[in-house]
Design a protein around this motif. Structure first.
Motif, PDB file in Angstrom:
ATOM      1  N   VAL A 232       0.863  -1.179   0.000  1.00 52.19           N
ATOM      2  CA  VAL A 232       0.000   0.000   0.000  1.00 52.19           C
ATOM      3  C   VAL A 232       0.902   1.233   0.000  1.00 52.19           C
ATOM      4  O   VAL A 232       1.831   1.333   0.807  1.00 52.19           O
ATOM      5  CB  VAL A 232      -0.935   0.015   1.222  1.00 52.19           C
ATOM      6  CG1 VAL A 232      -1.703   1.332   1.308  1.00 52.19           C
ATOM      7  CG2 VAL A 232      -1.913  -1.161   1.162  1.00 52.19           C
ATOM      8  N   PRO A 234       2.360   4.723   0.864  1.00 51.21           N
ATOM      9  CA  PRO A 234       2.254   5.604   2.025  1.00 51.21           C
ATOM     10  C   PRO A 234       1.956   7.052   1.660  1.00 51.21           C
ATOM     11  O   PRO A 234       1.783   7.891   2.552  1.00 51.21           O
ATOM     12  CB  PRO A 234       3.643   5.488   2.657  1.00 51.21           C
ATOM     13  CG  PRO A 234       4.551   5.229   1.502  1.00 51.21           C
ATOM     14  CD  PRO A 234       3.760   4.394   0.529  1.00 51.21           C
ATOM     15  N   THR A 250      -7.839  10.464   3.562  1.00 53.07           N
ATOM     16  CA  THR A 250      -6.647   9.635   3.407  1.00 53.07           C
ATOM     17  C   THR A 250      -6.701   8.437   4.339  1.00 53.07           C
ATOM     18  O   THR A 250      -6.387   7.304   3.942  1.00 53.07           O
ATOM     19  CB  THR A 250      -5.381  10.469   3.678  1.00 53.07           C
ATOM     20  OG1 THR A 250      -5.236  11.450   2.645  1.00 53.07           O
ATOM     21  CG2 THR A 250      -4.138   9.594   3.709  1.00 53.07           C
ATOM     22  N   SER A 253      -9.114   5.883   2.906  1.00 52.95           N
ATOM     23  CA  SER A 253      -8.593   5.228   1.717  1.00 52.95           C
ATOM     24  C   SER A 253      -7.518   4.207   2.057  1.00 52.95           C
ATOM     25  O   SER A 253      -7.573   3.044   1.635  1.00 52.95           O
ATOM     26  CB  SER A 253      -8.038   6.282   0.754  1.00 52.95           C
ATOM     27  OG  SER A 253      -7.668   5.714  -0.481  1.00 52.95           O
ATOM     28  N   LYS A 254      -6.541   4.633   2.846  1.00 55.21           N
ATOM     29  CA  LYS A 254      -5.438   3.726   3.172  1.00 55.21           C
ATOM     30  C   LYS A 254      -5.901   2.582   4.063  1.00 55.21           C
ATOM     31  O   LYS A 254      -5.386   1.457   3.959  1.00 55.21           O
ATOM     32  CB  LYS A 254      -4.303   4.506   3.841  1.00 55.21           C
ATOM     33  CG  LYS A 254      -3.750   5.653   3.003  1.00 55.21           C
ATOM     34  CD  LYS A 254      -3.208   5.196   1.645  1.00 55.21           C
ATOM     35  CE  LYS A 254      -2.638   6.372   0.864  1.00 55.21           C
ATOM     36  NZ  LYS A 254      -2.058   5.970  -0.426  1.00 55.21           N
ATOM     37  N   ARG A 258      -5.338  -1.217   2.984  1.00 57.92           N
ATOM     38  CA  ARG A 258      -4.535  -2.071   3.869  1.00 57.92           C
ATOM     39  C   ARG A 258      -5.345  -3.276   4.335  1.00 57.92           C
ATOM     40  O   ARG A 258      -4.821  -4.401   4.416  1.00 57.92           O
ATOM     41  CB  ARG A 258      -4.040  -1.251   5.070  1.00 57.92           C
ATOM     42  CG  ARG A 258      -3.315  -2.077   6.140  1.00 57.92           C
ATOM     43  CD  ARG A 258      -2.061  -2.720   5.576  1.00 57.92           C
ATOM     44  NE  ARG A 258      -1.392  -3.547   6.562  1.00 57.92           N
ATOM     45  CZ  ARG A 258      -1.626  -4.847   6.779  1.00 57.92           C
ATOM     46  NH1 ARG A 258      -2.556  -5.467   6.048  1.00 57.92           N
ATOM     47  NH2 ARG A 258      -0.934  -5.521   7.673  1.00 57.92           N
ATOM     48  N   TYR A 277       3.707   0.657   3.735  1.00 58.82           N
ATOM     49  CA  TYR A 277       2.852   1.705   4.307  1.00 58.82           C
ATOM     50  C   TYR A 277       3.172   1.921   5.784  1.00 58.82           C
ATOM     51  O   TYR A 277       3.371   3.060   6.228  1.00 58.82           O
ATOM     52  CB  TYR A 277       1.382   1.331   4.128  1.00 58.82           C
ATOM     53  CG  TYR A 277       0.438   2.293   4.798  1.00 58.82           C
ATOM     54  CD1 TYR A 277       0.180   3.535   4.238  1.00 58.82           C
ATOM     55  CD2 TYR A 277      -0.182   1.964   6.000  1.00 58.82           C
ATOM     56  CE1 TYR A 277      -0.675   4.438   4.851  1.00 58.82           C
ATOM     57  CE2 TYR A 277      -1.040   2.855   6.629  1.00 58.82           C
ATOM     58  CZ  TYR A 277      -1.282   4.089   6.049  1.00 58.82           C
ATOM     59  OH  TYR A 277      -2.121   4.981   6.682  1.00 58.82           O
ATOM     60  N   THR A 281       4.642   5.397   7.532  1.00 61.94           N
ATOM     61  CA  THR A 281       3.654   6.183   8.273  1.00 61.94           C
ATOM     62  C   THR A 281       3.523   5.798   9.737  1.00 61.94           C
ATOM     63  O   THR A 281       2.832   6.488  10.485  1.00 61.94           O
ATOM     64  CB  THR A 281       2.260   6.054   7.623  1.00 61.94           C
ATOM     65  OG1 THR A 281       1.795   4.699   7.769  1.00 61.94           O
ATOM     66  CG2 THR A 281       2.306   6.424   6.156  1.00 61.94           C
TER      67      THR A 281
END
Length: 369
Positions: A232, A234, A250, A253-254, A258, A277, A281
Motif C-alpha cells: 500500500v 504511504p 486519506t 482510503s489507506k 490495507r 505503508y 507512516t
C-alpha cells in the motif's frame, strides 16, 4: 502457560516498537514465499511502486520491462513517455478497479473503450493520459499503441513468477457511458470534465476486494503459478472529492486498501503483503520519512523501505539504513499564479528537480491559495 508467554519480542509493542531506536525497528515482514534472483518479477501500481522496480533492477533481480523504449530516445524522452517506470506502460494504476480493467482488456474478457481526447490536433488516450504527453497523430495510432501495451501485459502475465502491485487510492471517477474507471479525473491531467458523464466514486472494502480478486484471478487464468505481493502506498491523497477533510479521507482510503491487502494475504497462499505503508507512516517513525509537505516520501524513506524488503528476503535482521536514493516520491506540482482564464495544468512546467510521476499531484494546482 498462556499463549502470550511463548511469543517472540516482535509481538510486543514495548520490545518491538517503544524500546528500540526507530532506525533499529526491523523484523516487520516474514515473506510467505521466496523471491529468487532468477524469478521474473513484474511491478505495477501507484507512483510509489516505481521505486520497487528500480530497486529490484539495481539489486540484480530479474525485473521485467515488458515494453522497452525504442532506440534513439534521450533519457528525458524515455522518462516523459513513461518507459521503464513500471513493467507495463499503463501509467500509474491507483485503484484495483483500473488494474482489473487493464487485465480484462489484455486478456480479451472486456473491450477497451474507443474514446479519445483531442487537444490542439493531437489525440490523447483517456486510459493513460500522462503516458504520451505529446499525444498521437491519429486515433488509429493511439489504439495501435494501446494494443502494443495490452500485448505486453498479456505476455508479461503469462511468463511472470511474481507480480508486485501497490495499491494507492479508493477515490476514482467513472464514466457513465460504459462504466470505465478513469485513472485520474478527466479535466485534470488531460481531457474535459463533464459533470453529466463523469461520476465520482469512493470504493468500499467489498468493492476493492472484489476488483482486486477479479484482477488476480484473471492473471492466474493464464499463469496458475503466479505469486502476488501486495503493498500500500504511504503517499497521502493530494486532494479528496468527498467533501470531507483530506486527512480523514486519506485515513479511510489507506485503511480500506490495507485491510483488503491483509485479508487477501490471509486467505490465499499465493498472495503476500509487504508493509511499506507501515514503515513510512507508523507512529514510531514520527514522520521522519516525509518531506515538510507531509506528503512526499524522502529518499531516505525509500531506501529504508527497500532495505527492509531485501533484508527480509535475504533472511537478514538489523539492516543498516543505506544512503539516500536519488529521487523522492511525489513532490507537489508547481502552482502558477492565479489567472483568468486559469492556465492549463497539463502544460504547467515543474520546478527544478521536481518529480512529476504522481498523476494525482496535479490536483494541488486547484487548491485555494
Amino acid at each position: 502457560m498462556n499463549p502470550y508467554q511463548s511469543l517472540p519480542p516482535r509481538s510486543f509493542w514495548r520490545t518491538a516498537v517503544a524500546e528500540p531506536a526507530w532506525a533499529d525497528i526491523d523484523d516487520l515482514w516474514t515473506p510467505k514465499f521466496a523471491i529468487g534472483q532468477d524469478d521474473l518479477l513484474l511491478t505495477a501500481g501507484s507512483c510509489f511502486a516505481r521505486h520497487i522496480g528500480r530497486a529490484l533492477r539495481d539489486r540484480g533481480m530479474n525485473w521485467r520491462d515488458t515494453e522497452p523504449a525504442p532506440p534513439g530516445l534521450t533519457p528525458e524522452q524515455r522518462r516523459d513517455r513513461h518507459f521503464g517506470v513500471f513493467s507495463f506502460r499503463t501509467g500509474n494504476i491507483y485503484t484495483a478497479a483500473v488494474l482489473r480493467q487493464w487485465f480484462a482488456w489484455a486478456l480479451g474478457t472486456e473491450e477497451p473503450p474507443r474514446d479519445v481526447w483531442i487537444e490542439d490536433g493531437r489525440f490523447h488516450d483517456p486510459c493513460r493520459p500522462a503516458v504520451e504527453p505529446a499525444g498521437y497523430a491519429s486515433a488509429e495510432e493511439l489504439f495501435a499503441a494501446r494494443e502494443a501495451t495490452l500485448a505486453a501485459v498479456r505476455e508479461g502475465l503469462a511468463e511472470a513468477d511474481c507480480l508486485i502491485f501497490t495499491l494507492g487510492l479508493t477515490e476514482a471517477w467513472r464514466d457513465r457511458d460504459g462504466g470505465t474507471v478513469h485513472p485520474v479525473c478527466p479535466g485534470t491531467v488531460r481531457g474535459t470534465f463533464d459533470a453529466e458523464r463523469h461520476v465520482f466514486h469512493n470504493f468500499t472494502f467489498d468493492e476493492v476486494r472484489r476488483d482486486l480478486t477479479a484482477a488476480l484471478e484473471l492473471a492466474r487464468s493464464v499463469n496458475p503459478g503466479l505469486k502476488v505481493l501486495l503493498t500500500v502506498s504511504p503517499v497521502p491523497l493530494t486532494a479528496t472529492a468527498t467533501g470531507g477533510h483530506a486527512l480523514t479521507a486519506t485515513t479511510y482510503s489507506k485503511s480500506v486498501l490495507r485491510a483488503v491487502a491483509g485479508q487477501l494475504a490471509a486467505e490465499y497462499e499465493y498472495i503476500d503483503y509487504f508493509p511499506s505503508y507501515e514503515i513510512v507512516t507508523g507512529t514510531p517513525f514520527r514522520g521522519v520519512f516525509f518531506e515538510p509537505n507531509l506528503r512526499t516520501v524522502t529518499p531516505e524513506g525509500v531506501a529504508f523501505v527497500m532495505d527492509r524488503f531485501f533484508g527480509a528476503l535475504d533472511g537478514r535482521r538489523d539492516v543498516a539504513l543505506k544512503p539516500a536514493a536519488p529521487e523522492s516520491v511525489a513532490p507537489e506540482r508547481a502552482v502558477p499564479e492565479p489567472a483568468t482564464p486559469a492556465p492549463d495544468p497539463s502544460t504547467a512546467q515543474p520546478t527544478a528537480g521536481e518529480d512529476f510521476w504522481c498523476d494525482d499531484a496535479v490536483l494541488d494546482y486547484y487548491s485555494p491559495r
